[in-house]
Design an enzyme around this catalytic site. Structure first.
Site, PDB file in Angstrom:
ATOM      1  N   THR A   1      -1.319   1.355  -6.516  1.00 20.47           N
ATOM      2  CA  THR A   1      -1.447   0.704  -5.216  1.00 20.47           C
ATOM      3  C   THR A   1      -2.712   1.257  -4.576  1.00 20.47           C
ATOM      4  OG1 THR A   1      -0.270   0.090  -3.177  1.00 20.47           O
ATOM      5  CG2 THR A   1       0.031   2.363  -3.962  1.00 20.47           C
ATOM      6  N   TYR A   2      -2.865   1.048  -3.272  1.00 18.12           N
ATOM      7  CA  TYR A   2      -4.027   1.586  -2.573  1.00 18.12           C
ATOM      8  C   TYR A   2      -3.576   2.333  -1.332  1.00 18.12           C
ATOM      9  CZ  TYR A   2      -3.441  -2.509   0.418  1.00 18.12           C
ATOM     10  OH  TYR A   2      -2.916  -3.452   1.263  1.00 18.12           O
TER      11      TYR A   2
ATOM     12  N   GLY B   1       5.296  -2.821   0.997  1.00 19.84           N
ATOM     13  CA  GLY B   1       5.252  -4.049   0.223  1.00 19.84           C
ATOM     14  C   GLY B   1       6.070  -3.938  -1.051  1.00 19.84           C
ATOM     15  N   ALA B   2       5.605  -4.591  -2.110  1.00 15.71           N
ATOM     16  CA  ALA B   2       6.350  -4.626  -3.373  1.00 15.71           C
ATOM     17  C   ALA B   2       6.627  -3.230  -3.924  1.00 15.71           C
ATOM     18  CB  ALA B   2       5.583  -5.455  -4.399  1.00 15.71           C
ATOM     19  N   ALA B   3       5.724  -2.280  -3.665  1.00 17.69           N
ATOM     20  CA  ALA B   3       5.909  -0.909  -4.158  1.00 17.69           C
ATOM     21  C   ALA B   3       7.162  -0.257  -3.583  1.00 17.69           C
ATOM     22  CB  ALA B   3       4.683  -0.068  -3.835  1.00 17.69           C
TER      23      ALA B   3
ATOM     24  N   SER C   1       0.849  -1.195   0.000  1.00 15.66           N
ATOM     25  CA  SER C   1       0.000   0.000   0.000  1.00 15.66           C
ATOM     26  C   SER C   1       0.879   1.237   0.000  1.00 15.66           C
ATOM     27  CB  SER C   1      -0.896   0.023   1.240  1.00 15.66           C
ATOM     28  OG  SER C   1      -0.094  -0.026   2.408  1.00 15.66           O
TER      29      SER C   1
END
Length: 116
Positions: A57-58, A73-75, A25
């Protein structure tokens, strides 16, 4: 006809952190979320000014007044602490409404505090 229009953006915010091991996120200062009309779990596009990365993303709510802009996370692999990013949200509007559409633009200082 419907069109996808820019609803709001936070322009040139500074990434304060990137946490690879947190649930994916972007954490955004609650005051910035309100100014940009963003809700928790709303989809946003992230445009990194420094490296050209563009991804979605959110949103999750960050501490009010903290200036936090943290990719999780991945971001977290797409940005570096200190990068400038544009955070954009979009909305679908009908064609007539789109003709006079004006997005909300939130401009921030280097500490991610709203410029007035």
């Amino acid at each position: 006809m419907q069109r996808l229009m820019l609803k709001s953006k936070i322009h040139r915010a500074t990434v304060t952190d990137a946490d690879l091991h947190y649930e994916g996120s972007i954490s955004i200062d609650e005051a910035l979320m309100e100014a940009a009309d963003l809700l928790p779990y709303e989809k946003v596009a992230i445009y990194d000014v420094n490296n050209g990365e563009r991804f979605t993303t959110y949103v999750i709510t960050g501490k009010r007044g903290s200036g936090v802009i943290c990719l999780n996370g991945a971001a977290a692999r797409k940005v570096a602490k200190g990068d400038l990013v544009i955070i954009a949200s979009y909305v679908i509007v009908d064609g007539e409404e789109a003709k006079g559409w004006k997005p909300t633009c939130v401009f921030v200082d280097p500490e991610n505090q709203i410029k007035h």
